[in-house]
Design a protein around this motif. Structure first.
Motif, PDB file in Angstrom:
ATOM      1  N   PHE A  52       0.836  -1.204   0.000  1.00  0.00           N
ATOM      2  CA  PHE A  52       0.000   0.000   0.000  1.00  0.00           C
ATOM      3  C   PHE A  52       0.869   1.251   0.000  1.00  0.00           C
ATOM      4  O   PHE A  52       0.669   2.158  -0.810  1.00  0.00           O
ATOM      5  CB  PHE A  52      -0.927  -0.002   1.216  1.00  0.00           C
ATOM      6  N   ILE A  86      -7.657   5.253  -1.864  1.00  0.00           N
ATOM      7  CA  ILE A  86      -8.615   4.186  -1.538  1.00  0.00           C
ATOM      8  C   ILE A  86      -8.311   2.924  -2.350  1.00  0.00           C
ATOM      9  O   ILE A  86      -8.333   1.811  -1.815  1.00  0.00           O
ATOM     10  CB  ILE A  86     -10.057   4.664  -1.765  1.00  0.00           C
ATOM     11  N   GLY A  87      -8.011   3.088  -3.622  1.00  0.00           N
ATOM     12  CA  GLY A  87      -7.699   1.932  -4.462  1.00  0.00           C
ATOM     13  C   GLY A  87      -6.452   1.196  -4.001  1.00  0.00           C
ATOM     14  O   GLY A  87      -6.449  -0.036  -3.886  1.00  0.00           O
ATOM     15  N   PHE A 138      -5.194   1.331  -1.026  1.00  0.00           N
ATOM     16  CA  PHE A 138      -5.460   0.807   0.310  1.00  0.00           C
ATOM     17  C   PHE A 138      -6.112  -0.570   0.217  1.00  0.00           C
ATOM     18  O   PHE A 138      -5.694  -1.518   0.891  1.00  0.00           O
ATOM     19  CB  PHE A 138      -6.366   1.768   1.094  1.00  0.00           C
ATOM     20  N   TRP A 139      -7.139  -0.696  -0.630  1.00  0.00           N
ATOM     21  CA  TRP A 139      -7.802  -1.985  -0.768  1.00  0.00           C
ATOM     22  C   TRP A 139      -6.905  -3.013  -1.441  1.00  0.00           C
ATOM     23  O   TRP A 139      -6.989  -4.209  -1.166  1.00  0.00           O
ATOM     24  CB  TRP A 139      -9.126  -1.841  -1.504  1.00  0.00           C
ATOM     25  N   ILE A 186      -4.845  -4.233   1.407  1.00  0.00           N
ATOM     26  CA  ILE A 186      -5.633  -5.137   2.250  1.00  0.00           C
ATOM     27  C   ILE A 186      -5.748  -6.511   1.592  1.00  0.00           C
ATOM     28  O   ILE A 186      -5.575  -7.549   2.241  1.00  0.00           O
ATOM     29  CB  ILE A 186      -7.038  -4.554   2.526  1.00  0.00           C
ATOM     30  N   LEU A 187      -6.026  -6.519   0.296  1.00  0.00           N
ATOM     31  CA  LEU A 187      -6.152  -7.780  -0.428  1.00  0.00           C
ATOM     32  C   LEU A 187      -4.838  -8.561  -0.410  1.00  0.00           C
ATOM     33  O   LEU A 187      -4.828  -9.775  -0.195  1.00  0.00           O
ATOM     34  CB  LEU A 187      -6.595  -7.517  -1.867  1.00  0.00           C
TER      35      LEU A 187
END
Length: 152
Positions: free
Chosen positions: A23, A45-46, A48-49, A52-53
């Motif tokens: 990230f 946001i993109g 960040f996800w 997370i993934l």
């Protein structure tokens, strides 16, 4: 008193650090380069996800050996000394090597890009050149043939 739970939790969650670093790296890279038309908020946001993934994926694939090694470290109550750090490094490397054999993934194509593998890259370039030579018309291989074709 030895911090058993903290040691086990910390070493078990180590594979998730990949997502944190991913990230940070991709977010910084995208915000500095601005190669897309996304806004700053969409970029953060993109990425960040995406982080997370990748953290969840790394925990799924590498959580089992990380937990096993964490239990090993906690059982022997390793402390902060050079010998114990060496044991952690060797055990982690060996665990990763063994887990790589238990969980085989198709990575043979990655070996072609590694330094010292010029023989594989050269063979690939040679095969590509032979394939290209076969696809050419006979008059394209020899410039003399084109001149003789024009003269007649």
């Amino acid at each position: 008193m030895y911090a058993f739970k903290r040691i086990v939790a910390s070493f078990t969650l180590c594979p998730a650090l990949v997502g944190v670093f991913t990230f940070g790296y991709f977010c910084t890279l995208e915000l500095m380069a601005r190669t897309t038309s996304m806004s700053v908020l969409e970029t953060v946001i993109g990425t960040f996800w995406f982080g997370i993934l990748s953290a969840v994926t790394s925990l799924v694939f590498y959580g089992i050996p990380a937990f096993g090694l964490a239990m090993f470290y906690a059982y022997f109550q390793l402390r902060r000394c050079v010998l114990h750090m060496l044991i952690v490094c060797l055990a982690g490397g060996t665990g990763a090597l063994v887990w790589g054999e238990v969980l085989p993934m198709e990575t043979h194509h990655v070996g072609q890009l590694l330094p010292g593998r010029s023989d594989v890259v050269a063979d690939g370039a040679l095969c590509a050149a032979e394939t290209e030579a076969r696809q050419l018309e006979p008059y394209d291989r020899a410039p003399a043939n084109r001149l003789s074709d024009r003269a007649s």
